[in-house]
Scaffold this motif. Structure first.
Motif, short mmCIF file in Angstrom:
data_model
loop_
_atom_site.label_atom_id
_atom_site.label_comp_id
_atom_site.label_asym_id
_atom_site.label_seq_id
_atom_site.Cartn_x
_atom_site.Cartn_y
_atom_site.Cartn_z
N VAL A 407 38.50 41.37 25.97
CA VAL A 407 38.15 39.43 25.28
C VAL A 407 36.92 39.57 24.93
CG1 VAL A 407 37.56 37.28 25.87
CG2 VAL A 407 39.20 38.53 27.18
N LEU A 408 35.56 40.45 25.19
CA LEU A 408 34.39 40.38 23.85
C LEU A 408 35.02 41.51 22.94
CD1 LEU A 408 32.04 39.72 24.95
CD2 LEU A 408 31.89 42.20 25.21
N ALA A 409 35.80 41.87 23.05
CA ALA A 409 36.23 42.41 21.41
C ALA A 409 36.96 41.79 20.49
CB ALA A 409 36.68 43.95 21.42
N VAL A 410 37.03 40.96 21.30
CA VAL A 410 38.08 40.24 20.55
C VAL A 410 37.30 38.30 19.52
CG1 VAL A 410 40.18 37.65 20.54
CG2 VAL A 410 39.95 40.78 21.59
N PHE A 412 34.12 39.27 19.49
CA PHE A 412 32.61 39.62 18.35
C PHE A 412 33.45 40.26 17.81
CE2 PHE A 412 30.98 37.36 21.75
CZ PHE A 412 30.22 36.96 21.23
N PRO A 413 33.87 40.11 16.34
CA PRO A 413 34.62 41.15 15.20
C PRO A 413 33.34 42.31 15.12
CG PRO A 413 35.37 39.28 14.71
CD PRO A 413 34.57 39.03 15.79
N VAL A 414 31.85 42.69 15.17
CA VAL A 414 30.59 43.05 14.95
C VAL A 414 31.56 43.87 15.91
CG1 VAL A 414 29.44 42.17 16.35
CG2 VAL A 414 28.51 43.16 14.52
N LEU A 415 31.55 44.01 17.29
CA LEU A 415 31.18 45.08 18.30
C LEU A 415 32.99 45.82 17.59
CD1 LEU A 415 31.11 46.04 20.44
CD2 LEU A 415 32.00 44.87 21.89
N ARG A 416 34.16 45.83 17.16
CA ARG A 416 34.55 46.61 16.37
C ARG A 416 35.21 46.95 15.95
NH1 ARG A 416 37.76 41.52 16.92
NH2 ARG A 416 38.43 40.65 14.98
N ARG A 417 33.96 46.12 14.83
CA ARG A 417 33.88 46.63 13.38
C ARG A 417 32.82 48.22 12.90
NH1 ARG A 417 34.54 41.03 10.76
NH2 ARG A 417 36.29 40.32 10.63
N TYR A 418 31.79 48.10 14.15
CA TYR A 418 31.43 49.10 14.17
C TYR A 418 31.37 50.73 13.21
CZ TYR A 418 26.71 51.01 14.78
OH TYR A 418 25.56 52.42 14.99
N ASP A 419 31.24 51.26 12.84
CA ASP A 419 31.59 52.00 12.10
C ASP A 419 30.43 53.24 12.11
OD1 ASP A 419 29.31 51.77 10.38
OD2 ASP A 419 31.60 51.77 8.55
N GLY A 420 29.55 53.52 12.93
CA GLY A 420 28.26 54.53 14.06
C GLY A 420 27.95 54.73 12.78
N ARG A 421 27.41 54.12 11.62
CA ARG A 421 26.04 54.01 10.30
C ARG A 421 25.17 53.27 10.81
NH1 ARG A 421 29.74 53.51 5.52
NH2 ARG A 421 30.63 51.57 6.63
N PRO A 422 23.80 53.28 10.14
CA PRO A 422 22.71 52.71 10.36
C PRO A 422 23.57 51.24 9.56
CG PRO A 422 22.14 54.75 10.56
CD PRO A 422 23.97 54.56 10.38
N PRO A 423 22.68 50.41 9.46
CA PRO A 423 23.32 49.19 8.38
C PRO A 423 22.66 49.55 6.90
CG PRO A 423 21.36 48.97 10.44
CD PRO A 423 21.61 50.03 10.49
N ALA A 424 21.43 50.00 6.71
CA ALA A 424 21.31 50.76 5.18
C ALA A 424 22.71 51.69 4.26
CB ALA A 424 19.84 51.01 5.11
N ALA A 425 22.89 52.68 5.61
CA ALA A 425 23.97 53.48 5.24
C ALA A 425 25.17 52.83 4.70
CB ALA A 425 24.17 55.01 6.25
#
Length: 439
Positions: A407-410, A412-425
């Motif tokens: 439910v949390l992942a649904v 808050f899309p930012v959680l499931r979309r996180y791809d392992g890169r720092p913000p700048a990258a």
């Protein structure tokens, strides 16, 4: 899952891809720190077992044993946050040495009181409280220095090695403690801990200077204002805040250890089963760590984090309805492997996403979450079991954790979309052609 370009170029995935990635050990400073933490972790577990056993021998009361957890929790929560702020403002090597000295002195004091036979439960509680202060100051800085000791691409593997080693200590330490206490007494357990901790001090002495990457604002940067700044950063950085929320859900709803004694007595044949239940999660984490080479190659780390916690919750739930000890232990081991993966990604997200000047404070919050979550889970499990019985409290909690994380992942899309890169990258690559391959 999504792997980096290099893994796709190399053709078919070989069995070595799944073995634990040991590349971070090529870096001497990290290697020495890893050795020191691993060796001292075994000693720490000896003390962690010896203190409650000694307390019960002195008082013959489980209430006094329960007070040990309370004595350690409050200073841990307070000083973990403060220790994180200090770690962001001073040379982290110096702070690590100072806080390690506190822990070492407490271990020596435990040794003295055991040899002297003072048999004081109040003294034990006081020593536990001071020990918690040392741990709360030490743990955030130990984690915060990892990105300074290895390149960014090796951070996931470094976190995996660290988690695997700490879980191995949680398996070996209690087993050794049982033998040592039975054959030589409490003083011997504390003496071994003190001797092994010397290896950690040696490793810390060999670290290079680790001053803040940005100049601090003096004493003000180490106080309440600094802690508040860290909490404000956490509140405005959804991916890190969500990683903490995921861990709290997993521990509060699905940590079953408070039910182990009752279930061992009622279902698995008595006290002999308790040790297996307590060691099963750590055994699974160690086994998972040995075949964890793939962890650092996963790009979609948010999805992987959610999946790992779902595995944790469902495996815990299945163990709660198992009626054979071997099956319950095996399922808890699966849960432990999921917890290892979850822990690695949470630490990696925090290590790479947060700027260096915030890492200490966030590690302090992480320490408070990791320490407080399981204790709240024990409380939840005990109260629920008194209302609906241990089976439903155990299995229902695991299912609840899995469902809530999804439910949390649904939500808050930012959680499931996180791809392992720092913000700048991530920003730099938005206009670039994709160089990843979906496997």
């Amino acid at each position: 899952m999504v792997l980096t370009e290099g893994s796709a170029k190399n053709g078919p995935v070989s069995p070595r891809t799944f073995l634990i990635d040991t590349r971070p050990l090529r870096h001497a400073a990290f290697r020495r720190t890893w050795i020191g933490n691993g060796v001292s972790g075994v000693g720490f577990q000896l003390t962690a077992v010896a203190v409650p056993v000694e307390m019960y021998e002195i008082t013959k009361s489980s209430v006094w044993v329960g007070l040990i957890g309370i004595a350690g929790l409050v200073p841990l929560l307070v000083f973990a946050l403060l220790g994180g702020a200090i770690a962001d403002a001073v040379d982290r090597r110096k702070l690590l040495l100072a806080s390690s000295a506190v822990t070492w002195v407490v271990t020596l004091a435990l040794l003295v009181q055991a040899v002297a036979g003072w048999n004081s439960p109040v003294l034990l509680l006081c020593l536990v409280a001071v020990q918690a202060v040392g741990f709360a100051l030490t743990n955030p800085v130990r984690q915060a220095i990892i990105p300074r000791l290895v390149p960014a691409e090796d951070v996931p593997a470094a976190q995996t090695i660290s988690f695997t080693t700490s879980n191995a200590a949680m398996v070996l330490g209690p087993l050794i403690a049982g033998v040592v206490i039975q054959l030589a007494g409490f003083a011997a357990a504390y003496a071994i801990d003190a001797a092994l901790f010397a290896v950690s001090v040696w490793a810390s002495l060999r670290l290079p200077p680790l001053p803040p990457e940005r100049a601090s604002a003096g004493p003000a940067s180490m106080g309440v204002r600094a802690v508040a700044d860290g909490l404000r950063y956490l509140a405005t950085t959804p991916i890190i805040a969500l990683s903490f929320a995921v861990d709290l859900i997993a521990m509060i709803f699905a940590m079953p250890r408070a039910l182990f004694p009752e279930m061992a007595d009622e279902r698995f044949g008595g006290p002999g089963a308790v040790g297996w239940l307590y060691s099963a999660i750590a055994l699974g984490a160690v086994a998972g760590g040995l075949v964890s080479g793939w962890i650092g190659r996963v790009r979609r780390q948010g999805v992987a984090l959610v999946g790992a916690v779902v595995v944790w919750g469902l495996a815990v739930a299945a163990a709660g309805v198992a009626h054979q000890l071997w099956l319950a232990v095996a399922l808890l081991a699966v849960a432990g492997a999921g917890d290892l993966v979850s822990g690695v990604y949470r630490q990696t997200i925090m290590s790479l996403y947060a700027p260096d000047e915030m890492r200490g404070r966030l590690q302090g919050v992480f320490t408070a979450v990791v320490a407080g979550g399981p204790r709240l889970g024990d409380l939840r499990a005990g109260i629920t079991a008194s209302l609906v019985g241990p089976t439903l409290a155990w299995a229902g909690g695991g299912v609840a954790a899995a469902v809530l994380v999804i439910v949390l992942a649904v939500a808050f899309p930012v959680l499931r979309r996180y791809d392992g890169r720092p913000p700048a990258a991530a920003r730099d690559e938005t206009a670039q052609p994709s160089t990843t391959a979906v496997v």
